[in-house]
Scaffold this active site. Structure first.
Site, short mmCIF file in Angstrom:
data_model
loop_
_atom_site.label_atom_id
_atom_site.label_comp_id
_atom_site.label_asym_id
_atom_site.label_seq_id
_atom_site.Cartn_x
_atom_site.Cartn_y
_atom_site.Cartn_z
N ASN A 1 42.32 36.71 39.68
CA ASN A 1 41.68 37.83 40.49
C ASN A 1 42.02 39.14 40.00
O ASN A 1 42.67 39.36 39.27
CB ASN A 1 42.24 37.66 42.12
N HIS B 1 42.29 43.34 41.28
CA HIS B 1 42.26 44.10 42.44
C HIS B 1 42.59 45.62 41.92
O HIS B 1 43.16 45.96 40.79
CB HIS B 1 43.70 43.64 43.19
#
Length: 190
Positions: A102, A104
């Protein structure tokens, strides 16, 4: 050939950047994009870039094995969350250990967790008078934004920067670093 499957929820600017980066790559390709919003602009970007894009709903993701079975059958080398906002189910984390990544829009562990995404992050950074912010690329585990950190990049911010200006600086870091970090993960692991 190493294969990436991207998951996205919104406009897909990071998706487009990643697809373009690997477009003529000899060792890495984006094989599909999955989205949980049938109105997401990422679907238009994928059509233009000629990359298969599939929509799924919450039932297919959380209550049945439709998405899980698709991912298992595709056997990607990496599953990349590029603006995907739903929490990844434990069975997917378990099935793809250290294969779900991911990005962020902050320097974790600051400004992470449930509900901290996009503009909300930049507004919090501004409200708290931070002098720097950045991006964190990390592995996904069973908790929001708590997986092992792979890479962070920083940018300075001034007291006069608006949340929108902070977002622009963060996006520039995402576009510069995200594809290169993904490439490094895939190629250093053989």
């Amino acid at each position: 050939m190493k294969r990436i499957i991207l998951l996205a929820s919104g406009s897909g600017s990071n998706v487009e950047n990643i697809i373009t980066y690997f477009g003529k790559h000899e060792q890495v390709a984006v094989s599909a994009v999955l989205t949980n919003k049938n109105t997401a602009y990422v679907l238009e970007r994928c059509k233009k870039l000629k990359v298969p894009a599939l929509y799924f709903n919450k039932t297919a993701f959380l209550d049945t094995s439709v998405v899980f079975d698709f991912l298992i059958a595709q056997n990607p080398d990496l599953i990349v969350l590029a603006g995907f906002l739903w929490k990844i189910p434990q069975e997917l984390v378990t099935a793809f250990p250290n294969k779900i990544v991911n990005i962020h829009p902050a320097l974790l562990p600051k400004y992470g967790g449930k509900g901290m995404y996009g503009t909300k992050v930049h507004e919090a950074v501004k409200e708290n008078g931070e002098t720097e912010t950045g991006i964190t690329i990390h592995y996904v585990n069973e908790n929001y934004d708590e997986g092992g950190i792979i890479h962070q990049a920083k940018t300075n911010i001034s007291p006069h920067d608006t949340p929108e200006q902070i977002a622009e600086k963060v996006h520039a870091l995402e576009y510069e670093h995200f594809p290169k970090v993904l490439e490094n993960i895939l190629l250093k692991n053989g």
